[in-house]
Design an enzyme around this catalytic site. Structure first.
Site, short mmCIF file in Angstrom:
data_model
loop_
_atom_site.label_atom_id
_atom_site.label_comp_id
_atom_site.label_asym_id
_atom_site.label_seq_id
_atom_site.Cartn_x
_atom_site.Cartn_y
_atom_site.Cartn_z
N HIS A 184 -7.00 1.79 1.63
CA HIS A 184 -8.02 0.75 1.39
C HIS A 184 -9.19 1.03 2.33
O HIS A 184 -9.09 1.85 3.24
CB HIS A 184 -7.44 -0.65 1.59
CG HIS A 184 -6.66 -0.84 2.87
ND1 HIS A 184 -5.97 -1.97 3.18
CD2 HIS A 184 -6.48 0.00 3.93
CE1 HIS A 184 -5.39 -1.83 4.36
NE2 HIS A 184 -5.68 -0.66 4.84
N ARG A 210 -3.77 5.78 -3.54
CA ARG A 210 -2.46 5.13 -3.52
C ARG A 210 -1.44 6.07 -4.17
O ARG A 210 -1.75 6.73 -5.15
CB ARG A 210 -2.47 3.82 -4.32
CG ARG A 210 -3.55 2.84 -3.90
CD ARG A 210 -3.07 1.89 -2.84
NE ARG A 210 -4.16 1.12 -2.28
CZ ARG A 210 -4.59 -0.05 -2.76
NH1 ARG A 210 -4.00 -0.58 -3.81
NH2 ARG A 210 -5.59 -0.68 -2.19
N ALA A 221 -13.94 -11.20 5.25
CA ALA A 221 -13.86 -9.84 4.72
C ALA A 221 -13.39 -9.92 3.28
O ALA A 221 -12.71 -10.87 2.90
CB ALA A 221 -12.88 -9.00 5.54
N VAL A 230 -6.21 -10.79 7.36
CA VAL A 230 -7.03 -11.99 7.23
C VAL A 230 -6.16 -13.24 7.37
O VAL A 230 -4.96 -13.21 7.14
CB VAL A 230 -7.78 -12.05 5.87
CG1 VAL A 230 -8.89 -11.02 5.82
CG2 VAL A 230 -6.82 -11.91 4.72
N GLN A 260 -13.34 1.53 -3.63
CA GLN A 260 -13.39 0.15 -3.13
C GLN A 260 -14.72 -0.12 -2.45
O GLN A 260 -15.40 0.80 -2.00
CB GLN A 260 -12.29 -0.07 -2.09
CG GLN A 260 -10.97 -0.49 -2.68
CD GLN A 260 -10.07 -1.14 -1.64
OE1 GLN A 260 -10.33 -1.09 -0.46
NE2 GLN A 260 -9.00 -1.75 -2.10
N TRP A 273 0.84 -1.20 0.00
CA TRP A 273 0.00 0.00 0.00
C TRP A 273 0.87 1.24 0.00
O TRP A 273 1.27 1.73 1.05
CB TRP A 273 -0.91 -0.01 1.23
CG TRP A 273 -1.87 -1.14 1.22
CD1 TRP A 273 -3.09 -1.18 0.61
CD2 TRP A 273 -1.72 -2.43 1.87
NE1 TRP A 273 -3.69 -2.39 0.83
CE2 TRP A 273 -2.89 -3.18 1.59
CE3 TRP A 273 -0.72 -3.01 2.65
CZ2 TRP A 273 -3.06 -4.47 2.07
CZ3 TRP A 273 -0.91 -4.30 3.11
CH2 TRP A 273 -2.06 -5.01 2.82
#
Ligand SMILES: [Zn+2]
Lengths: 806, 352
Positions: B180, B207, B320, B264, B221, B160
């Site tokens: 994000h 970004r 997610a 995650v 997003q 990122w």
């Protein structure tokens, strides 16, 4: 990271075709960016290993020679111009019909038999360029002496190269062994280990070197070995070739071995010239402020206190885990090697390499986290190669300072956790098989619990769900069933703001406005025409530290510039009316907090009205078009707004209306000031409708103001009243609308604003249509006349209005 | 008795002949006045004269005159009707329009293709019970990174590239443009004391990236989050499967690849089968010959993130996902360059 199939096969049998291997790796392990087939174009029958039996001068040319080549069948004569051709060499040989790269054009071409200066050439001795291996065609490609004559070249030096991008938590995959372990687990094949055997015939290591770690957080482990009597020279061809295919230049046997072992094990190593290590001691510590070192790339660098150093008695010798220093660099005269295989704190390495702008093969591995348990295996593997390839004598013993040694970790997979997370039950035997293949030590605790020790190269595995992922990805996510969420839905939450915003969006599009989405970042010059210098919030926008471009360096505090510049850009190819709108944020700085992101609807319109054919006419869009748009938008959300003359920076005075709902400001309708428009090269009248969406929410009606349509006819009357020219029409209309009579409703609309002949100077006539209606009866003429009379008296009393005589 | 001998019969013939000669509404009106005029129409006068007839003939004369009146009135109605029909017929022939001429232009506006795609995505998730939540674009670093388990000095931050906000010297706040929508996982759980959570969070992200045909520094997003007891990765597969079918066609297939996002565990990327070449074109521009198109990243919410909001991660699990709306729009409409979206050229925008 490149993965050579030939190298991979040293560690695991691969019996699936490369495309299949690529797919399995992609599904379970890492991104596979590309697959390159080296030698895929080489016909096995026509491009083979040849043996140079004889070399003779060409009878007709000084620079050419005739070579006799044995490529498995009868010896053949070819004409060759390469200066490095010599009797006894094994070379790459092509006969007529082979498809090769043309050395001059770079295109592929089929090799034909032809005469060169009167001598027929049966084939061609190949350079790397003709094989498509590199641009090099200074000389022919010389193969190892043990290459079997007549062997298809693709078998000799062909390969498949996978270009792999690994994830940021998997340093172990930056080595061939780590990838091989994945392939072994994915294909249920055994994994082979490399040879780590060597003999220790030199003096005791303790007599040669001491190592001190001052900061065990920075350096959990430091291993060191010494190799004496090393003969510096080139590394063997096979090693050079593998390094080359990883994009690494061969330097000498010592440096090449450290690079080779790094590629193989994933663990970086560093070789010092032992004789240049002052005091025969290494101290691992943090740099002092302002301390300097010249790194191997010849650049002198200033260090900061958080950077790790490996120092000798006199000062820095290398930047820990990032790059060695030139003070102890290996040179052709080096005789004794000090080999460091150490473990470094990933964050420290990353911080150092980031701040020095120095990313090396070593730092990019250490920063991802290499377990300290891996170091000794890499050290031993390197010592094996040193003994084999440099003729060196290995000192007895390896220094291993290991302050960061931890007891073996155990991670428990609780009963049923795999199924709880993945939604599929995986047989216990399969769980054990997968984890074992990946190097974990697994104890099955029936019925369905597992006690697991991660191997040293997997510091990323910390919790049970990390193991669930290991099992899941190797087992295959394609085996997961497709199921749907069960259980209760969350409590519904009304969202009047979002509902209103989307209604307005649809209404604006319905009114002929094209939605645009512009960048949230702008520059001060664009913002200035619309932001009053005294507007403390808007005039001091938040700035960006590292803008992507100078026109995107502040967060906009107004959308006006965004929509107006979009209007201007489109005006270049659109004549006729233009209508644009955007719903986006103003970012208003807020003391000690995140900025207020205020949602705004900004619409602009301008241009000529069009005729029946859509062609521009002489009549232009005007202020009242903009106000009509605003009224239609308010109508779409059931809000009644008031418009009053107002002034704002960047908008034309006398052509600007402030809009309020229940007394609260909610927006503006205006002609953009020509001077502001000019900044954006807009020379025509442009009008703005801007609504503050948050401010509108309190005024939203809970429900529409409903009354049933009357069954009785309405009575219509048109009147004209004369008032002072400066009286706003809205005051007259508001008064008429406020005139309430019991049991009777009165609707009113203005339909003319007239000044001139017949009306006294300084006054104007407003024509008003009135509609009277009762819900329970037909109104009599007399009743209407009485109401109207009272209304006219109020108009006269409160506004000095008189009924205009005919 | 010969017809001509009857004066009423003679009148009838005369009247009907003269009516049939009338060609338009005006001459019919003249005829009506002449015969049926209220004061001096010939038939009106005749009817008025009934009382003057001899008594023995009065009844017969009166009856005959009234029959004549009805006859003439009926003839008049028929005549008017036939004139109306003839006029309508002329409207469809002599008055026929060139219907191929363009219509009078009306004002038209459209929603931006990213808005349209966003709405379609949100609708697809609304059908599965996901509610919409929105969070700030200008975000604390601790929400964007630390709370999402992306510590400083971790190479995962390379995923990122960040646009940072300038804060005054000495200001300890670290503010950035969110890279994000993931920080909203944390924001949503913070305000939900007890599961279940089932939300989608749309919004712009930023970004620090050079733009080209497939990269923009401003992007849109949709973050999805479902947290509850019994949420499984197979449910993630079902949810994304239904999403893919809604957006890209009922015959779509999906596949999960292993991936890595620090927030995650496990992490995956989802791809759909290529609906352009159906895996049959090794030179396909959409799937680069792989037959699969990467659509989004997803995974099971990391237990540490579940725990930090007081949920018990041994009971409560979640998934997610993060969808790039521009990417979905590019794919569904075959748009070749992401830069079209925010250059706002009406010649582009008006096509969607
Ligand atoms: Zn395709």
């Amino acid at each position: 990271m490149k993965l050579l199939l030939s190298w991979l096969k040293e560690f695991v049998d691969v019996d699936i075709p490369p495309p299949e291997l690529k797919r399995r790796l992609l599904d379970a392990t890492a991104e596979v960016e590309s697959v390159d087939y080296i030698g895929g174009d080489w016909d096995p029958n026509l491009v083979r290993v040849g043996h140079v039996l004889a070399v003779e001068p060409h009878p007709n040319a000084d620079r050419l020679r005739l070579a006799t080549i044995d490529a498995g069948d009868s010896p053949q004569t070819v004409v060759c111009g390469a200066p490095n051709l010599a009797v006894g060499q094994k070379i790459a040989f092509a006969t007529a019909g082979a498809t090769l790269f043309d050395g001059h054009t770079g295109e592929t071409a089929v090799l034909k038999k032809n005469k060169i200066r009167g001598v027929e050439s049966a084939g061609m001795v190949l350079s790397e360029r003709e094989l498509g291996l590199s641009e090099n065609h200074d000389g022919i490609l010389v193969l190892p002496d043990d290459a079997p004559v007549g062997r298809p070249l693709v078998e000799q030096i062909g390969d498949v190269i996978f270009d792999i991008t690994t994830w940021a938590n998997r340093a172990d995959l930056l080595g061939i062994q780590g990838l091989a372990r994945e392939v072994a687990a994915l294909t249920s094949r055994p994994l082979r280990e490399p040879d780590r055997g060597f003999t220790q015939s030199g003096p005791a290591i303790e007599s040669l070197l001491s190592v001190t770690i001052e900061d065990p957080i920075l350096c959990p482990r430091f291993t060191a070995a010494v190799i004496e009597d090393v003969a510096i020279g080139p590394s063997p061809a096979w090693m050079q070739e593998r390094l080359a295919r990883h994009g690494m230049r061969a330097i000498n046997n010592v440096v090449d071995i450290t690079n080779y072992v790094m590629l193989e094990t994933g663990h970086p190593l560093h070789a010092f010239d032992y004789d240049l290590v002052r005091g025969k001691q290494l101290i691992v510590r943090n740099a002092h402020a302002g301390e300097r070192i010249t790194t191997l790339d010849g650049i002198e660098r200033e260090l900061a206190p958080y950077m790790g150093l490996v120092c000798d008695a006199d000062g820095p010798s290398s930047i820990a885990g990032v790059m060695g220093g030139s003070v102890s660099e290996i040179s052709p005269s080096t005789r004794t090697i000090l080999l460091e295989v150490a473990n470094w704190h990933p964050g420290a390495i990353r911080r150092t390499s980031t701040h020095l702008h120095l990313r090396s093969e070593a730092s990019s591995r250490f920063e991802k986290g290499i377990g300290p348990g891996v170091a000794m295996a890499a050290q031993q593997r390197a010592l094996h190669l040193f003994e084999q390839l440099t003729g060196g004598r290995i000192a007895t013993g390896i220094i291993d300072v290991y302050p960061g040694q931890q007891p073996a970790r155990t991670v428990i997979i609780p009963e049923g956790r795999i199924e709880q997370v993945l939604g599929i039950e995986i047989p216990a035997a399969e769980v054990r098989r997968i984890l074992t293949d990946l190097g974990f030590v697994v104890h099955h605790l029936p019925p369905n619990r597992f006690s697991v020790q991660p191997p040293p190269w997997r510091p990323d595995v910390q919790i049970s769900d990390d193991l669930v992922e290991e099992v899941g990805r190797i087992y295959g996510y394609d085996k997961l069933p497709i199921t749907f969420l069960r259980g209760a839905l969350p409590q519904p939450e009304p969202n009047p703001f979002e509902h209103m915003r989307e209604r307005l969006r649809d209404a604006a599009a319905g009114l002929g406005f094209q939605e645009v989405i512009t960048y949230s970042l702008t520059d001060p010059q664009s913002l200035a025409p619309f932001v009053a210098p005294g507007d403390s919030r808007r005039a001091q926008p938040l700035a960006v530290t590292n803008p992507v471009a100078s026109q995107h360096r502040i967060l906009r505090t107004s959308l006006r510039a965004s929509v107006l510049s979009t209007f201007a850009a489109n005006r270049r190819h659109e004549d006729g009316p233009l209508r644009l709108f955007e719903i986006g944020f103003e970012y208003l700085p807020t003391e000690a907090d995140l900025p207020h992101e205020r949602p705004i609807l900004a619409a602009v319109l301008g241009g000529a009205r069009t005729d029946r054919w859509g062609r521009p006419t002489n009549e232009r869009v005007d202020f009242y078009d903009a106000r009509g748009v605003a009224e239609a938008l308010f109508d779409a959300i059931g809000v009644r707004a008031s418009f009053t003359a107002s002034e704002e920076h960047g908008l034309l005075p006398g052509h600007t209306a402030g809009v309020t709902v229940d007394g609260d400001p909610v927006g503006v309708v205006a002609r953009i000031h020509p001077a502001s428009a000019d900044v954006f090269d807009v020379q025509e009248p442009v009008f703005l409708v801007e609504l503050d969406l948050e401010a509108l929410v309190p005024g939203l009606p809970a429900r529409p103001d409903y009354s049933p349509p009357s069954r009785f006819p309405e009575v219509r009357q048109d009147i004209a009243v004369v008032v002072a020219a400066g009286t706003p029409a809205s005051r007259v209309l508001d008064l008429v609308r406020s005139h309430r009579v019991k049991g009777l409703s009165l609707a009113a609309a203005i339909f003319d604003d007239y000044r001139g002949q017949g009306i006294p100077e300084g006054q104007k006539s407003l024509a008003i249509s009135l509609r009277y209606q009762a819900s329970d009866r037909t109104l009599s003429d007399g009743e209407v006349a009485r109401v109207q009379d009272a209304l006219l008296k109020r108009l006269e009393r409160e506004l000095g209005a008189t009924l205009r005589s005919a | 008795m010969p017809a001509a001998a009857d004066p009423l019969e003679a009148l009838r013939e005369e009247a009907l002949i003269s009516l049939s000669d009338a060609r338009d509404d005006a001459s019919v009106e003249l005829w009506r006045n002449h015969w049926l005029g209220r004061s001096d129409g010939r038939l009106t006068i005749l009817l008025r004269s009934i009382k003057d007839q001899p008594a023995d003939q009065r009844a017969a004369f009166g009856a005959g005159a009234n029959v004549l009146k009805v006859t003439l009135e009926t003839a008049l109605e028929e005549k008017l009707e036939s004139l109306r029909q003839a006029a309508l017929a002329r409207l469809g022939t002599e008055g026929a329009l060139d219907v191929t001429l363009p219509g009078r232009p009306q004002l038209r506006g459209r929603l931006h293709p990213v808005t349209q795609t966003m709405r379609d995505c949100l609708d697809a998730f609304a059908q599965m019970g996901f509610r919409v939540f929105e969070g700030p674009e200008v975000e604390w670093s601790k929400y964007n990174f630390d709370a999402a388990r992306i510590p400083e000095d971790h190479p995962a931050r390379d995923m990122w590239d960040t646009i940072w906000i300038d804060t005054a010297a000495g200001d300890p706040r670290e503010i950035l443009l969110r890279t994000h929508t993931t920080p909203n996982q944390i924001r949503v759980m913070e305000r939900t004391p007890e599961p279940p959570v089932r939300v989608v969070v749309p919004g712009k992200c930023y970004r620090h990236e050079a733009t080209d045909a497939t990269h923009e520094w401003m992007l849109t997003q949709i973050e999805g989050l479902a947290v509850d007891e019994g949420v499984r990765m197979s449910d993630l597969k079902g949810t994304l499967y239904q999403f893919a079918q809604t957006m890209f066609g009922r015959d779509r297939k999906i596949i999960f690849h292993h991936s890595y996002f620090p927030f995650v565990e496990p992490g995956i990327e989802m791809a759909i089968d290529c609906f352009i070449c159906r895996g049959n074109d090794s030179k396909c521009h959409t799937c680069h010959g792989t037959g699969w198109i990467e659509i989004l990243g997803a995974g099971m919410v990391h237990p540490e993130i579940i725990e930090c909001h007081g949920y018990d991660s041994s009971r409560v699990t979640g998934f997610a996902f993060g969808i790039g709306v521009e990417r979905v729009a590019l794919l569904r409409w075959g748009i070749d360059d992401i830069r079209h979206f925010y250059s706002n050229d009406l010649r582009f925008l008006r096509q969607f």
